[in-house]
Motif scaffolding. Structure first.
Motif, PDB file in Angstrom:
ATOM      1  N   ARG A  55     -57.371 -70.542 -32.472  1.00 27.60           N
ATOM      2  CA  ARG A  55     -56.991 -69.160 -32.216  1.00 27.60           C
ATOM      3  C   ARG A  55     -55.844 -69.144 -31.231  1.00 27.60           C
ATOM      4  O   ARG A  55     -55.746 -69.991 -30.362  1.00 27.60           O
ATOM      5  CB  ARG A  55     -58.154 -68.391 -31.602  1.00 27.60           C
ATOM      6  N   TRP A  58     -53.502 -64.924 -27.331  1.00 23.86           N
ATOM      7  CA  TRP A  58     -53.526 -63.464 -27.287  1.00 23.86           C
ATOM      8  C   TRP A  58     -54.719 -62.911 -28.047  1.00 23.86           C
ATOM      9  O   TRP A  58     -55.276 -61.881 -27.668  1.00 23.86           O
ATOM     10  CB  TRP A  58     -52.219 -62.867 -27.811  1.00 23.86           C
ATOM     11  N   ALA A  59     -55.149 -63.582 -29.109  1.00 25.08           N
ATOM     12  CA  ALA A  59     -56.293 -63.107 -29.875  1.00 25.08           C
ATOM     13  C   ALA A  59     -57.567 -63.230 -29.051  1.00 25.08           C
ATOM     14  O   ALA A  59     -58.417 -62.325 -29.047  1.00 25.08           O
ATOM     15  CB  ALA A  59     -56.411 -63.877 -31.180  1.00 25.08           C
ATOM     16  N   SER A  60     -57.726 -64.332 -28.337  1.00 22.18           N
ATOM     17  CA  SER A  60     -58.906 -64.506 -27.494  1.00 22.18           C
ATOM     18  C   SER A  60     -58.906 -63.490 -26.357  1.00 22.18           C
ATOM     19  O   SER A  60     -59.954 -62.912 -26.032  1.00 22.18           O
ATOM     20  CB  SER A  60     -58.937 -65.921 -26.918  1.00 22.18           C
ATOM     21  N   THR A  61     -57.751 -63.267 -25.763  1.00 21.44           N
ATOM     22  CA  THR A  61     -57.648 -62.296 -24.676  1.00 21.44           C
ATOM     23  C   THR A  61     -57.974 -60.897 -25.179  1.00 21.44           C
ATOM     24  O   THR A  61     -58.707 -60.139 -24.516  1.00 21.44           O
ATOM     25  CB  THR A  61     -56.231 -62.332 -24.076  1.00 21.44           C
ATOM     26  N   ALA A  62     -57.464 -60.529 -26.323  1.00 20.87           N
ATOM     27  CA  ALA A  62     -57.742 -59.207 -26.891  1.00 20.87           C
ATOM     28  C   ALA A  62     -59.225 -59.050 -27.200  1.00 20.87           C
ATOM     29  O   ALA A  62     -59.806 -57.975 -26.989  1.00 20.87           O
ATOM     30  CB  ALA A  62     -56.904 -58.992 -28.144  1.00 20.87           C
ATOM     31  N   MET A  63     -59.863 -60.113 -27.674  1.00 18.21           N
ATOM     32  CA  MET A  63     -61.283 -60.044 -27.989  1.00 18.21           C
ATOM     33  C   MET A  63     -62.105 -59.820 -26.722  1.00 18.21           C
ATOM     34  O   MET A  63     -63.029 -58.999 -26.696  1.00 18.21           O
ATOM     35  CB  MET A  63     -61.736 -61.327 -28.697  1.00 18.21           C
ATOM     36  N   VAL A  64     -61.774 -60.531 -25.645  1.00 24.08           N
ATOM     37  CA  VAL A  64     -62.508 -60.379 -24.386  1.00 24.08           C
ATOM     38  C   VAL A  64     -62.304 -58.975 -23.816  1.00 24.08           C
ATOM     39  O   VAL A  64     -63.263 -58.312 -23.406  1.00 24.08           O
ATOM     40  CB  VAL A  64     -62.069 -61.463 -23.369  1.00 24.08           C
ATOM     41  N   GLY A  66     -61.479 -56.269 -25.410  1.00 18.58           N
ATOM     42  CA  GLY A  66     -62.156 -55.319 -26.297  1.00 18.58           C
ATOM     43  C   GLY A  66     -63.653 -55.278 -26.044  1.00 18.58           C
ATOM     44  O   GLY A  66     -64.262 -54.208 -25.999  1.00 18.58           O
ATOM     45  N   CYS A  67     -64.274 -56.436 -25.863  1.00 15.19           N
ATOM     46  CA  CYS A  67     -65.717 -56.478 -25.592  1.00 15.19           C
ATOM     47  C   CYS A  67     -66.039 -55.812 -24.255  1.00 15.19           C
ATOM     48  O   CYS A  67     -67.026 -55.078 -24.133  1.00 15.19           O
ATOM     49  CB  CYS A  67     -66.223 -57.917 -25.601  1.00 15.19           C
TER      50      CYS A  67
END
Length: 84
Positions: A55, A58-64, A66-67
């Motif tokens: 991944r 930025w995708a991991s950061t956005a997921m965190v 968002g959660c």
């Protein structure tokens, strides 16, 4: 051998383990016969699985983020409902 009842005679593991010759299992005999004709390819003991999909950061950061936002909204909604 001393007088053994049927139960003890049937499950006398020390006598079975002391046998001079032990016959290989059916699977071992099948594999030995198959490998005589076509030996298996060499393979490492524990082969590495294929590379995992990576991944982007930025995708991991956005997921965190968002959660965390969802948890904050749920907690705020629960507190708002409890106030009324």
């Amino acid at each position: 051998m001393a007088e053994l009842d049927d139960w003890e005679r049937e499950f006398d593991h020390t006598w079975a383990n002391s046998a001079e010759h032990k016959e290989p299992s059916a699977r071992a005999r099948m594999l030995a016969a198959r490998w005589k004709e076509t030996p298996p390819d060499p393979a490492p003991f524990r082969a590495d699985p294929g590379p995992a999909p990576r991944r982007t950061s930025w995708a991991s950061t956005a997921m965190v983020i968002g959660c965390v936002a969802v948890v904050m909204i749920v907690i705020g909604w629960a507190q708002l409902r409890a106030a009324f």
